[in-house]
Design a protein around this motif. Sequence first.
Motif: not given
Length: 105
Positions: A83-86, A88
Amino acid sequence: MSELLALDMTALAAVIGMAVATYVTRAGGFWLMGHITLTPRIERFLRNMANGVLIAIITAAAMRGDVAMWIGLAAVLAVMLLFRRSMTAILIGMAIAAALRQLLV
């Protein structure tokens, strides 16, 4: 009871000294950046600096980590790749490690 509320002057001086040092470093950083021309190279450095600090902290903790931490780190890596959401990824990894620690203890 009054002994609990008594101020230790050395401790108070240390807290005030740390507060002043924190303020000076933060204010000094803003002042310094006001005098620097942002080139693309400096902008890239500033954008990625937080990630480098985070990785250093996590790596240091992982070297002494338990199984729950390693599984949590694997979850962080998987979520980041998907997801490339650090933030999260970090929250999910922390939740997994905490749940495993509760189950394994």
